[in-house]
Design a protein around this motif. Structure first.
Motif, PDB file in Angstrom:
ATOM      1  N   THR A   1     -23.362  45.563  47.294  1.00 10.89           N
ATOM      2  CA  THR A   1     -24.029  44.339  47.735  1.00 10.89           C
ATOM      3  C   THR A   1     -25.538  44.485  47.628  1.00 10.89           C
ATOM      4  O   THR A   1     -26.240  43.580  47.157  1.00 10.89           O
ATOM      5  CB  THR A   1     -23.637  44.009  49.190  1.00 10.89           C
ATOM      6  N   TRP A   2     -26.039  45.638  48.050  1.00 13.64           N
ATOM      7  CA  TRP A   2     -27.479  45.863  48.004  1.00 13.64           C
ATOM      8  C   TRP A   2     -27.986  45.909  46.563  1.00 13.64           C
ATOM      9  O   TRP A   2     -29.018  45.315  46.235  1.00 13.64           O
ATOM     10  CB  TRP A   2     -27.834  47.161  48.728  1.00 13.64           C
ATOM     11  N   VAL A   3     -27.248  46.597  45.689  1.00 18.31           N
ATOM     12  CA  VAL A   3     -27.666  46.684  44.289  1.00 18.31           C
ATOM     13  C   VAL A   3     -27.651  45.305  43.640  1.00 18.31           C
ATOM     14  O   VAL A   3     -28.583  44.926  42.920  1.00 18.31           O
ATOM     15  CB  VAL A   3     -26.763  47.657  43.505  1.00 18.31           C
ATOM     16  N   LYS A   4     -26.599  44.531  43.917  1.00 12.77           N
ATOM     17  CA  LYS A   4     -26.546  43.182  43.355  1.00 12.77           C
ATOM     18  C   LYS A   4     -27.714  42.345  43.881  1.00 12.77           C
ATOM     19  O   LYS A   4     -28.351  41.595  43.128  1.00 12.77           O
ATOM     20  CB  LYS A   4     -25.220  42.505  43.702  1.00 12.77           C
ATOM     21  N   ASN A   5     -28.001  42.484  45.165  1.00 18.26           N
ATOM     22  CA  ASN A   5     -29.115  41.749  45.751  1.00 18.26           C
ATOM     23  C   ASN A   5     -30.435  42.108  45.068  1.00 18.26           C
ATOM     24  O   ASN A   5     -31.257  41.243  44.761  1.00 18.26           O
ATOM     25  CB  ASN A   5     -29.200  42.065  47.245  1.00 18.26           C
ATOM     26  N   GLU A   6     -30.642  43.402  44.806  1.00 17.54           N
ATOM     27  CA  GLU A   6     -31.867  43.838  44.132  1.00 17.54           C
ATOM     28  C   GLU A   6     -31.965  43.247  42.729  1.00 17.54           C
ATOM     29  O   GLU A   6     -33.039  42.815  42.297  1.00 17.54           O
ATOM     30  CB  GLU A   6     -31.900  45.369  44.051  1.00 17.54           C
ATOM     31  N   LEU A   7     -30.843  43.233  42.010  1.00 18.38           N
ATOM     32  CA  LEU A   7     -30.845  42.696  40.650  1.00 18.38           C
ATOM     33  C   LEU A   7     -31.096  41.186  40.647  1.00 18.38           C
ATOM     34  O   LEU A   7     -31.810  40.669  39.779  1.00 18.38           O
ATOM     35  CB  LEU A   7     -29.514  43.014  39.958  1.00 18.38           C
ATOM     36  N   VAL A   8     -30.496  40.485  41.606  1.00 17.72           N
ATOM     37  CA  VAL A   8     -30.723  39.041  41.715  1.00 17.72           C
ATOM     38  C   VAL A   8     -32.201  38.760  41.991  1.00 17.72           C
ATOM     39  O   VAL A   8     -32.812  37.862  41.396  1.00 17.72           O
ATOM     40  CB  VAL A   8     -29.836  38.434  42.823  1.00 17.72           C
ATOM     41  N   THR A   9     -32.785  39.532  42.899  1.00 19.90           N
ATOM     42  CA  THR A   9     -34.203  39.368  43.221  1.00 19.90           C
ATOM     43  C   THR A   9     -35.076  39.662  42.006  1.00 19.90           C
ATOM     44  O   THR A   9     -36.044  38.945  41.714  1.00 19.90           O
ATOM     45  CB  THR A   9     -34.596  40.300  44.379  1.00 19.90           C
ATOM     46  N   TRP A  10     -34.728  40.717  41.279  1.00 17.95           N
ATOM     47  CA  TRP A  10     -35.471  41.085  40.070  1.00 17.95           C
ATOM     48  C   TRP A  10     -35.375  39.975  39.025  1.00 17.95           C
ATOM     49  O   TRP A  10     -36.380  39.577  38.426  1.00 17.95           O
ATOM     50  CB  TRP A  10     -34.911  42.396  39.525  1.00 17.95           C
ATOM     51  N   ALA A  11     -34.162  39.460  38.811  1.00 17.93           N
ATOM     52  CA  ALA A  11     -33.975  38.388  37.828  1.00 17.93           C
ATOM     53  C   ALA A  11     -34.785  37.152  38.204  1.00 17.93           C
ATOM     54  O   ALA A  11     -35.405  36.509  37.352  1.00 17.93           O
ATOM     55  CB  ALA A  11     -32.488  38.043  37.712  1.00 17.93           C
ATOM     56  N   ALA A  12     -34.781  36.815  39.492  1.00 19.46           N
ATOM     57  CA  ALA A  12     -35.541  35.651  39.944  1.00 19.46           C
ATOM     58  C   ALA A  12     -37.036  35.849  39.711  1.00 19.46           C
ATOM     59  O   ALA A  12     -37.752  34.914  39.327  1.00 19.46           O
ATOM     60  CB  ALA A  12     -35.263  35.399  41.427  1.00 19.46           C
ATOM     61  N   ASP A  13     -37.505  37.071  39.917  1.00 17.23           N
ATOM     62  CA  ASP A  13     -38.918  37.364  39.690  1.00 17.23           C
ATOM     63  C   ASP A  13     -39.262  37.266  38.202  1.00 17.23           C
ATOM     64  O   ASP A  13     -40.319  36.740  37.827  1.00 17.23           O
ATOM     65  CB  ASP A  13     -39.242  38.761  40.216  1.00 17.23           C
TER      66      ASP A  13
ATOM     67  N   LYS B   1     -40.603  35.479  31.941  1.00 23.02           N
ATOM     68  CA  LYS B   1     -40.067  36.501  31.033  1.00 23.02           C
ATOM     69  C   LYS B   1     -38.620  36.138  30.694  1.00 23.02           C
ATOM     70  O   LYS B   1     -37.675  36.705  31.238  1.00 23.02           O
ATOM     71  CB  LYS B   1     -40.174  37.886  31.677  1.00 23.02           C
ATOM     72  N   LYS B   2     -38.469  35.183  29.787  1.00 24.65           N
ATOM     73  CA  LYS B   2     -37.170  34.577  29.496  1.00 24.65           C
ATOM     74  C   LYS B   2     -36.145  35.594  28.993  1.00 24.65           C
ATOM     75  O   LYS B   2     -35.007  35.639  29.471  1.00 24.65           O
ATOM     76  CB  LYS B   2     -37.341  33.459  28.468  1.00 24.65           C
ATOM     77  N   ASP B   3     -36.520  36.414  28.014  1.00 25.00           N
ATOM     78  CA  ASP B   3     -35.569  37.364  27.429  1.00 25.00           C
ATOM     79  C   ASP B   3     -35.100  38.382  28.463  1.00 25.00           C
ATOM     80  O   ASP B   3     -33.901  38.685  28.559  1.00 25.00           O
ATOM     81  CB  ASP B   3     -36.202  38.085  26.236  1.00 25.00           C
ATOM     82  N   GLU B   4     -36.050  38.916  29.235  1.00 25.85           N
ATOM     83  CA  GLU B   4     -35.699  39.906  30.248  1.00 25.85           C
ATOM     84  C   GLU B   4     -34.824  39.288  31.336  1.00 25.85           C
ATOM     85  O   GLU B   4     -33.858  39.894  31.801  1.00 25.85           O
ATOM     86  CB  GLU B   4     -36.962  40.510  30.874  1.00 25.85           C
ATOM     87  N   PHE B   5     -35.172  38.043  31.733  1.00 20.20           N
ATOM     88  CA  PHE B   5     -34.375  37.347  32.746  1.00 20.20           C
ATOM     89  C   PHE B   5     -32.934  37.171  32.279  1.00 20.20           C
ATOM     90  O   PHE B   5     -31.982  37.449  33.019  1.00 20.20           O
ATOM     91  CB  PHE B   5     -34.982  35.980  33.061  1.00 20.20           C
ATOM     92  N   GLU B   6     -32.753  36.717  31.039  1.00 23.58           N
ATOM     93  CA  GLU B   6     -31.409  36.462  30.533  1.00 23.58           C
ATOM     94  C   GLU B   6     -30.593  37.749  30.448  1.00 23.58           C
ATOM     95  O   GLU B   6     -29.382  37.745  30.709  1.00 23.58           O
ATOM     96  CB  GLU B   6     -31.490  35.778  29.167  1.00 23.58           C
ATOM     97  N   LEU B   7     -31.245  38.861  30.089  1.00 23.64           N
ATOM     98  CA  LEU B   7     -30.542  40.140  30.017  1.00 23.64           C
ATOM     99  C   LEU B   7     -30.066  40.580  31.396  1.00 23.64           C
ATOM    100  O   LEU B   7     -28.900  40.954  31.581  1.00 23.64           O
ATOM    101  CB  LEU B   7     -31.454  41.215  29.416  1.00 23.64           C
ATOM    102  N   VAL B   8     -30.962  40.517  32.386  1.00 22.56           N
ATOM    103  CA  VAL B   8     -30.593  40.948  33.736  1.00 22.56           C
ATOM    104  C   VAL B   8     -29.530  40.020  34.321  1.00 22.56           C
ATOM    105  O   VAL B   8     -28.578  40.470  34.963  1.00 22.56           O
ATOM    106  CB  VAL B   8     -31.836  41.005  34.647  1.00 22.56           C
ATOM    107  N   GLN B   9     -29.663  38.710  34.084  1.00 21.52           N
ATOM    108  CA  GLN B   9     -28.669  37.766  34.593  1.00 21.52           C
ATOM    109  C   GLN B   9     -27.300  38.018  33.962  1.00 21.52           C
ATOM    110  O   GLN B   9     -26.262  37.945  34.633  1.00 21.52           O
ATOM    111  CB  GLN B   9     -29.108  36.328  34.317  1.00 21.52           C
TER     112      GLN B   9
END
Length: 251
Positions: free
Chosen positions: A65-77, A83-91
């Protein structure tokens, strides 16, 4: 002996994948390891294909849950910064990795998060908080007598992590052992401390991150690598020097 709840041989892959996912959020580290996200994704998917994966994930749901939360926060940032390409990769990684893992569905999708700081995460217990705090320092370099995120020695790391969670520890590893409540090996849990003797007394300490009954795994500040995760049971070096266990956690 009772059959293990799941195949413990999955744990090294599991922790390697999660560590890479967390370290990749450091832009400087990711520049040096450009394939880390894809490698972590493939490793995680390999685990998901194993018949024991559901039991493994159920035992580590707070961590996931924590790791997913961190990734969601990172993607939102990344989205906020354009940073469209990076966002799409993380999402894509979030969608692929955490699909069909129970009890993680309350984490919002990054595309709907307006302010990354308001992302909601389930409340883990105190032992999980210790591990979460410790893993945030993965990759931090070893510094003799260091006790801050700029660099840690072994006991500086354990004292820092515990202090962040409201527990004050003595500075030296030997004193941390002496002041702790001793724990038998069969009762060791994540969040407890593991101590090592180099032949002239206690000289090293780490934080246990494995669940009770699992192969002993720790996060610690190694003099050659900094903050890393180590499977003690697969290391002759650490197994031969294992001294004992202590805890500052009151369950």
């Amino acid at each position: 002996m009772d059959k293990p709840e799941y195949d413990f041989s999955l744990l090294p892959k599991y922790y390697k994948s999660l560590s890479a996912l967390q370290l990749s959020q450091n832009e400087h580290w990711l520049l040096r390891h450009p394939h880390a996200l894809e490698d972590a994704k493939e490793l995680f998917l390999e685990i998901k294909r194993d018949e024991d994966s559901e039991k493994l994930f159920a035992s580590h749901k707070y961590e996931l849950t924590w790791v997913k939360n961190e990734l969601v926060t990172w993607a939102a940032d990344l989205k906020r910064r354009g940073k469209k390409d990076e966002f799409e990769l993380v999402q894509e990684i979030i969608d692929v990795l955490f699909e069909n893992i129970d009890d993680l569905d309350d984490i919002p999708d990054a595309s709907t998060v307006e302010n990354p700081d308001t992302t909601v995460v389930a409340n883990p217990d105190f032992r999980d908080e210790i591990i979460i705090t410790a893993k945030k320092q993965l990759g931090t370099p070893y510094v003799w007598a260091g006790s801050s995120p700029g660099g840690f020695d072994c006991s500086g790391f354990t004292s820092y992590v515990m202090k962040q969670n409201g527990k004050s520890l003595p500075r030296r590893a030997v004193d941390q052992y002496e002041s702790s409540k001793k724990v038998k090996a069969k009762n060791v849990q994540k969040g407890d401390l593991v101590f090592f003797d180099n032949g002239s007394g206690i000289s090293h300490v780490g934080i246990v991150i494995s669940e009770k009954g699992e192969p002993l795994t720790m996060i610690h500040s190694a003099s050659s690598k900094g903050i890393v995760i180590t499977d003690v049971t697969k290391s002759d070096y650490w197994t031969k020097r294992l001294y004992g266990f202590g805890t500052y956690v009151t369950d």
